[in-house]
Scaffold this motif. Structure first.
Motif, short mmCIF file in Angstrom:
data_model
loop_
_atom_site.label_atom_id
_atom_site.label_comp_id
_atom_site.label_asym_id
_atom_site.label_seq_id
_atom_site.Cartn_x
_atom_site.Cartn_y
_atom_site.Cartn_z
N SER A 114 0.85 -1.19 0.00
CA SER A 114 0.00 0.00 0.00
C SER A 114 0.89 1.24 0.00
O SER A 114 2.09 1.15 0.26
CB SER A 114 -0.90 0.02 1.24
OG SER A 114 -0.13 0.33 2.39
N LEU A 120 -0.47 -5.94 1.55
CA LEU A 120 -1.90 -6.25 1.41
C LEU A 120 -2.09 -7.46 0.51
O LEU A 120 -1.20 -7.85 -0.25
CB LEU A 120 -2.65 -5.05 0.80
CG LEU A 120 -2.50 -3.70 1.49
CD1 LEU A 120 -3.28 -2.64 0.72
CD2 LEU A 120 -2.98 -3.77 2.93
N VAL A 189 -9.25 -2.68 4.59
CA VAL A 189 -7.81 -2.88 4.49
C VAL A 189 -7.57 -4.39 4.51
O VAL A 189 -7.69 -5.04 5.54
CB VAL A 189 -7.04 -2.21 5.65
CG1 VAL A 189 -5.55 -2.52 5.52
CG2 VAL A 189 -7.27 -0.71 5.64
N SER A 191 -5.23 -6.47 4.87
CA SER A 191 -3.85 -6.68 5.31
C SER A 191 -3.52 -8.16 5.29
O SER A 191 -4.39 -9.03 5.42
CB SER A 191 -3.65 -6.12 6.71
OG SER A 191 -4.40 -6.85 7.65
N ALA A 353 -6.59 -0.69 -1.44
CA ALA A 353 -5.64 0.43 -1.57
C ALA A 353 -4.87 0.18 -2.86
O ALA A 353 -4.68 -0.97 -3.26
CB ALA A 353 -4.68 0.50 -0.39
N SER A 354 -4.47 1.25 -3.53
CA SER A 354 -3.81 1.08 -4.82
C SER A 354 -2.46 1.79 -4.85
O SER A 354 -2.19 2.69 -4.06
CB SER A 354 -4.70 1.62 -5.95
OG SER A 354 -5.90 0.89 -6.04
#
Length: 452
Positions: A114, A120, A189, A191, A353-354
């Protein structure tokens, strides 16, 4: 029944969630799960459709592409998304559309970093992304799971149970997401810690996986420079060549890379664009990767900063989306300059997320998207998984897919439609079992065709 040209569930996206769910449940009558689970073979020539895609690829890379696709039925499935998209458009589909990955097979999930440098796990390929019936992604995941499982000789009954469980896992993921507020659904998220907690591992396997993840976490541009470049006696750095896969070429992109880099920066956030102003172009090479995208234009761009540090970006051709004209054929695929934007926009919507460097640009005739190359990126080696790991991994992919689809404004309608019904899960399983036979037939036809 073909895909409805107008997704009338969109009318309900600003209605209270309770009304969206009620509407979704009502749709089961007009679009029953039994029809969703019935596969109807289509009248098409798989080799003709594949040749239409091959016609827009780089000729000298086609032999290696053919070798990659020819490895197994699973590899063939990975490399021929156009066939399943064509077939799906001819089936009984739900009218509920969502922002979709378009190629959510089990090999298109993986690890990446992330912007906050957290590792991630998420979807990681969006070349075929767009808006389509929500179940298309789940069906592609299910078919790929059955193919990959058979390739590794897992028990057939266990695989049947797993494929059905993917529908349940997807439903439960949506249900869990809708326990959150709209704003909290926007901030998932995925993770590694959260994902790994769902995969049963023995102590030795845990150590092995942690070592693998530690290696992924250390992947950055400097590591890429060490592996992919050479330095001459004058201290000049350049990418190594391994023709035809990796070679220096002179084409429109390489000739005008400074111009296109400037255009690309305009698609980025201001802070990222400003940071990139500290870098200059050192080298660019054509470097092909993947299975389905192998043969398209793809480059590695080496940038050097004012402090002599490096950044390696990957530039990938955004091929025309293989939308199906009138749901009848894929003739005359038209180029659109916003293909790169389509891919970037969908990726940002679907991923938790990118990459901060994810952006795009267009030449006069082609569209491209840009991202960091190998930055904390890694994929699970499916062949190294035992049954318990494979089972848990596939379900984790279905869970992540539910999280991604929860970002669409129609997700409340999907929630009502799928509900708590095992009939939906059975429909996914039935369709998958039938479609795998179609894949095997197409693969056999492809092998005969290539040996004529």
């Amino acid at each position: 029944m073909s895909v409805k040209p107008f997704d009338f569930s969109q009318l309900f996206v600003q209605q209270p969630l309770k009304e969206q769910k009620k509407f979704g449940k009502k749709l089961r009558t007009a679009f029953p799960f039994e029809e969703l689970g019935h596969y109807t073979a289509t009248d098409r020539d798989p080799n003709q459709l594949m040749d239409e895609v091959r016609a827009i690829l780089i000729p000298e890379l086609l032999p290696e592409r053919t070798q990659r696709v020819n490895q197994s039925s699973f590899a063939f499935f990975r490399g021929t998304a156009e066939l399943m998209e064509y077939d799906l458009a001819q089936q009984a589909n739900s009218p509920i559309h969502a922002v979709s990955c378009g190629d959510a097979h089990i090999g298109n999930f993986g690890f990446f970093g992330s912007p906050e440098r957290q590792l991630l796990f998420d979807l990681n390929d969006f070349d075929e992304s767009g808006i389509s019936p929500f179940e298309w992604d789940l069906k592609r995941l299910a078919v790929s799971t059955l193919l990959a499982g058979r390739e590794h000789s897992f028990d057939e009954q266990a695989l049947t149970t797993l494929v059905k469980a993917l529908g349940q896992t997807y439903r439960e993921s949506l249900q869990e997401m809708f326990k959150k507020t709209a704003l909290n659904r926007f901030y998932p998220v995925n993770s590694v810690e959260t994902v790994l907690s769902t995969i049963p591992l023995k102590e030795a396997q845990t150590k092995k996986l942690k070592k693998f993840l530690d290696k992924a976490g250390k992947r950055d541009s400097e590591q890429v420079v060490r592996k992919f470049t050479v330095t001459d006696s004058d201290g000049q750095i350049a990418f190594k060549e391994t023709p035809p896969r990796t070679r220096h070429v002179e084409d429109r992109v390489t000739k005008h890379i400074t111009k296109y880099l400037s255009q690309y920066r305009q698609s980025l956030a201001p802070d990222v664009s400003l940071m990139l102003s500290q870098y200059h172009v050192t080298d660019i090479v054509r470097h092909s990767v993947g299975v389905g995208s192998f043969g398209s234009l793809c480059y590695l761009l080496l940038l050097t900063g004012t402090d002599d540090s490096h950044l390696v970006l990957q530039i990938k051709e955004a091929l025309p989306h293989r939308q199906l004209a009138d749901q009848v054929n894929v003739q005359n695929v038209q180029y659109e300059q916003n293909e790169g934007k389509r891919i970037v926009d969908c990726q940002k919507i679907l991923q938790s997320a990118s990459d901060a460097f994810l952006g795009y640009f267009a030449t006069e005739k082609k569209s491209f998207y840009v991202r960091q190359f190998r930055d904390m990126k890694a994929s699970i080696d499916l062949s190294a998984l035992d049954w318990d790991q494979f089972d848990a991994y596939a379900k984790t992919c279905a869970w992540v897919l539910g999280i991604a689809h929860a970002q669409s404004p129609t997700a409340g309608v999907i929630l009502g439609y799928t509900g708590h019904s095992e009939n939906f899960d059975s429909a996914i399983q039935s369709w998958t079992a039938a479609y795998v036979e179609q894949v095997n037939q197409d693969f056999a036809s492809f092998k005969r065709y290539r040996h004529l």
